[in-house]
Design a protein around this motif. Structure first.
Motif, PDB file in Angstrom:
ATOM      1  N   UNK A 167       0.819  -1.213   0.000  1.00 10.63           N
ATOM      2  CA  UNK A 167       0.000   0.000   0.000  1.00 10.63           C
ATOM      3  C   UNK A 167       0.851   1.260   0.000  1.00 10.63           C
ATOM      4  N   UNK A 168       2.160   1.105   0.198  1.00  8.42           N
ATOM      5  CA  UNK A 168       3.057   2.255   0.239  1.00  8.42           C
ATOM      6  C   UNK A 168       4.277   1.933  -0.614  1.00  8.42           C
ATOM      7  N   UNK A 169       4.138   2.018  -1.948  1.00 11.18           N
ATOM      8  CA  UNK A 169       5.218   1.567  -2.834  1.00 11.18           C
ATOM      9  C   UNK A 169       6.447   2.472  -2.814  1.00 11.18           C
ATOM     10  N   UNK A 170       6.325   3.676  -2.283  1.00 17.50           N
ATOM     11  CA  UNK A 170       7.479   4.566  -2.206  1.00 17.50           C
ATOM     12  C   UNK A 170       8.228   4.279  -0.924  1.00 17.50           C
ATOM     13  N   UNK A 171       9.476   3.856  -1.057  1.00  9.25           N
ATOM     14  CA  UNK A 171      10.230   3.425   0.101  1.00  9.25           C
ATOM     15  C   UNK A 171      10.806   4.607   0.866  1.00  9.25           C
ATOM     16  N   UNK A 172      10.949   4.429   2.188  1.00  5.64           N
ATOM     17  CA  UNK A 172      11.547   5.451   3.036  1.00  5.64           C
ATOM     18  C   UNK A 172      12.688   4.819   3.808  1.00  5.64           C
ATOM     19  N   UNK A 173      13.826   5.465   3.819  1.00  3.92           N
ATOM     20  CA  UNK A 173      14.990   4.881   4.467  1.00  3.92           C
ATOM     21  C   UNK A 173      14.988   5.199   5.954  1.00  3.92           C
ATOM     22  N   UNK A 174      15.319   4.213   6.777  1.00  5.26           N
ATOM     23  CA  UNK A 174      15.412   4.426   8.211  1.00  5.26           C
ATOM     24  C   UNK A 174      16.634   5.297   8.496  1.00  5.26           C
ATOM     25  N   UNK A 175      16.449   6.355   9.256  1.00  5.02           N
ATOM     26  CA  UNK A 175      17.542   7.285   9.532  1.00  5.02           C
ATOM     27  C   UNK A 175      18.280   6.962  10.820  1.00  5.02           C
ATOM     28  N   UNK A 176      17.710   6.153  11.683  1.00  2.13           N
ATOM     29  CA  UNK A 176      18.346   5.905  12.978  1.00  2.13           C
ATOM     30  C   UNK A 176      18.140   4.450  13.373  1.00  2.13           C
ATOM     31  N   UNK A 177      19.208   3.791  13.770  1.00  6.51           N
ATOM     32  CA  UNK A 177      19.091   2.434  14.267  1.00  6.51           C
ATOM     33  C   UNK A 177      20.219   2.167  15.249  1.00  6.51           C
ATOM     34  N   UNK A 178      20.102   1.087  15.990  1.00  3.14           N
ATOM     35  CA  UNK A 178      21.040   0.766  17.056  1.00  3.14           C
ATOM     36  C   UNK A 178      21.630  -0.624  16.836  1.00  3.14           C
ATOM     37  N   UNK A 179      22.886  -0.777  17.217  1.00  2.00           N
ATOM     38  CA  UNK A 179      23.550  -2.066  17.240  1.00  2.00           C
ATOM     39  C   UNK A 179      24.046  -2.273  18.667  1.00  2.00           C
ATOM     40  N   UNK A 180      23.469  -3.282  19.353  1.00  2.48           N
ATOM     41  CA  UNK A 180      23.802  -3.572  20.746  1.00  2.48           C
ATOM     42  C   UNK A 180      24.535  -4.905  20.849  1.00  2.48           C
ATOM     43  N   UNK A 181      25.363  -5.030  21.877  1.00  3.83           N
ATOM     44  CA  UNK A 181      26.002  -6.298  22.189  1.00  3.83           C
ATOM     45  C   UNK A 181      26.088  -6.485  23.688  1.00  3.83           C
ATOM     46  N   UNK A 182      25.898  -7.709  24.169  1.00  7.60           N
ATOM     47  CA  UNK A 182      26.008  -7.982  25.598  1.00  7.60           C
ATOM     48  C   UNK A 182      26.340  -9.462  25.800  1.00  7.60           C
ATOM     49  N   UNK A 183      26.934  -9.764  26.934  1.00  6.92           N
ATOM     50  CA  UNK A 183      27.236 -11.147  27.300  1.00  6.92           C
ATOM     51  C   UNK A 183      27.177 -11.264  28.815  1.00  6.92           C
ATOM     52  N   UNK A 184      27.243 -12.510  29.306  1.00 10.17           N
ATOM     53  CA  UNK A 184      27.116 -12.737  30.752  1.00 10.17           C
ATOM     54  C   UNK A 184      28.258 -12.119  31.542  1.00 10.17           C
ATOM     55  N   UNK A 185      29.435 -12.012  30.930  1.00 11.75           N
ATOM     56  CA  UNK A 185      30.616 -11.556  31.656  1.00 11.75           C
ATOM     57  C   UNK A 185      31.030 -10.127  31.314  1.00 11.75           C
ATOM     58  N   UNK A 186      30.262  -9.429  30.491  1.00 11.78           N
ATOM     59  CA  UNK A 186      30.659  -8.095  30.049  1.00 11.78           C
ATOM     60  C   UNK A 186      29.492  -7.132  30.144  1.00 11.78           C
ATOM     61  N   UNK A 187      29.832  -5.843  30.141  1.00 12.39           N
ATOM     62  CA  UNK A 187      28.795  -4.832  30.141  1.00 12.39           C
ATOM     63  C   UNK A 187      28.248  -4.587  28.750  1.00 12.39           C
ATOM     64  N   UNK A 188      27.191  -3.802  28.672  1.00 10.98           N
ATOM     65  CA  UNK A 188      26.522  -3.503  27.408  1.00 10.98           C
ATOM     66  C   UNK A 188      27.417  -2.640  26.524  1.00 10.98           C
ATOM     67  N   UNK A 189      27.494  -3.003  25.231  1.00  9.42           N
ATOM     68  CA  UNK A 189      28.178  -2.181  24.240  1.00  9.42           C
ATOM     69  C   UNK A 189      27.205  -1.819  23.139  1.00  9.42           C
ATOM     70  N   UNK A 190      27.465  -0.715  22.411  1.00  6.99           N
ATOM     71  CA  UNK A 190      26.517  -0.278  21.391  1.00  6.99           C
ATOM     72  C   UNK A 190      27.166   0.662  20.398  1.00  6.99           C
ATOM     73  N   UNK A 191      26.525   0.755  19.238  1.00  8.82           N
ATOM     74  CA  UNK A 191      26.729   1.839  18.290  1.00  8.82           C
ATOM     75  C   UNK A 191      25.365   2.473  18.097  1.00  8.82           C
TER      76      UNK A 191
END
Length: 372
Positions: A114-138
């Motif tokens: 219903x919306x054939x004109x595409x819109x690009x996402x301007x903001x997104x997050x990349x997160x990483x975490x594990x049991x022995x480390x704190x949260x990391x992100x971009x």
């Protein structure tokens, strides 16, 4: 899938079965046709096009997760998520033995039937975490040329490495004004930032709402206690605390490793104090007409403690504030009505207990230029 952007307010577009046509008036200035391989080939038919950009929507993102010493982290969870409401995108991966992760066919574009004109996402997050480390992100921003903080690898994929800081935990206790524990209070992790980030207006802070609630929300136990784990050491964490019948408060903690029982009131049992609140009904009218003042934003605070709440009036000019008993003050702002000025209520007394029979406070919003 491609994104086409043309920087000219006079241009319009129309979509055919096998092409997109961009026009200025009745003049065609850009035609994009679908070729035999189902890709778009752009042909410019006029030199009046000021800018045109196409961006492919299917990407491969690869990278490694490393610890603070540069060593690979095995079994870390990596989350890629859009946070600007343009598209609903959330992908998860787990790192391999050498800390690598991979996301295939990642689309940064919105596209529906219903919306054939595409819109690009301007903001997104990349997160990483594990049991022995704190949260990391971009915290990432997309633009026409590239995705900032991500470099394009030689094989055509997007490469992004994550660094996980050392882990810190934070434990504390929520109490009332008498030092008694408050069970069932909600503690929310709102933000994580480096010390001094608030002075850097261009710093991209992570949108933690993209993380699971199990990471960012806690409920206090019967002793009023709670604990957060896997927080990034050396950062400042901002929290809120709330409970039924109490004023919601924000607070910040520097994560230096093992943080326990920070106190705001050393004269009582260690813990973060919450003050009781009561519901306060109000009615707001316009001073010159006496009509109900709709969509008036009210901000009220206790004159001694400086804490309070906010509310917005409904169609009848009514609202309910949650406030601490005692001497309070309020500011009224009629949004969207420039003919009325911001009005202050310097003193009003909130009773210690609410009652269904309590009459609402009646406040008036003054016309602009009024000296009353």
């Amino acid at each position: 899938n491609y994104l086409v952007e043309v920087a000219d307010d006079d241009l319009s577009y129309r979509i055919n079965d096998n092409s997109v046509v961009v026009e200025r008036g009745e003049t065609v200035v850009l035609t994009i046709e679908r070729d035999e391989e189902s890709k778009f080939a752009a042909g410019v038919t006029s030199d009046k096009v000021e800018s045109a950009d196409c961006q492919h929507s299917g990407d491969v993102i690869t990278g490694r997760v490393l610890d603070s010493n540069g060593q690979a982290v095995t079994g870390a969870k990596v989350i890629l998520v859009s946070t600007d409401d343009l598209i609903d995108m959330r992908r998860e991966a787990v790192t391999s033995g050498n800390g690598e992760f991979r996301f295939d066919q990642v689309s940064f574009l919105r596209h529906t039937s219903t919306d054939p004109v595409e819109a690009v996402a301007k903001r997104f997050e990349l997160f990483g975490c594990s049991d022995q480390h704190g949260l990391g992100w971009h915290s990432l921003e997309n633009n026409q040329s590239a995705i900032s903080m991500i470099r394009r690898a030689e094989n055509g994929s997007l490469a992004a490495n994550l660094s996980l800081p050392d882990a810190a935990s934070y434990s504390d206790r929520i109490i009332d004004e008498e030092g008694r524990p408050i069970a069932g209070a909600t503690i929310k992790l709102l933000q994580i930032e480096s010390p001094g980030d608030y002075n850097k207006r261009k710093v991209l802070l992570p949108d933690l709402s993209a993380l699971p609630e199990s990471y960012r929300i806690r409920q206090t136990d019967r002793d009023g206690r709670f604990t957060f784990d896997q927080l990034p050491k050396g950062y400042v964490a901002k929290f809120s605390r709330s409970a039924d019948g109490y004023i919601r408060r924000h607070f910040s903690v520097f994560l230096d490793g093992q943080t326990d029982s920070n106190t705001e009131n050393t004269s009582k049992l260690a813990g973060r104090e919450m003050k009781r609140s009561v519901p306060v009904p109000v009615r707001v009218v316009f001073a010159d007409t006496g009509l109900a003042a709709t969509d008036v934003q009210i901000s009220a605070h206790h004159n001694r403690f400086g804490i309070g709440g906010m509310a917005t009036t409904n169609a009848e000019g009514r609202a309910v504030l949650q406030l601490v008993p005692g001497d309070n003050r309020a500011s009224l702002w009629s949004r969207g009505n420039p003919e009325y000025q911001s009005t202050k209520v310097k003193h009003f007394l909130v009773p210690s207990e609410s009652s269904d029979a309590q009459s609402p406070f009646l406040w008036k919003v003054m016309p602009a230029g009024s000296t009353e």
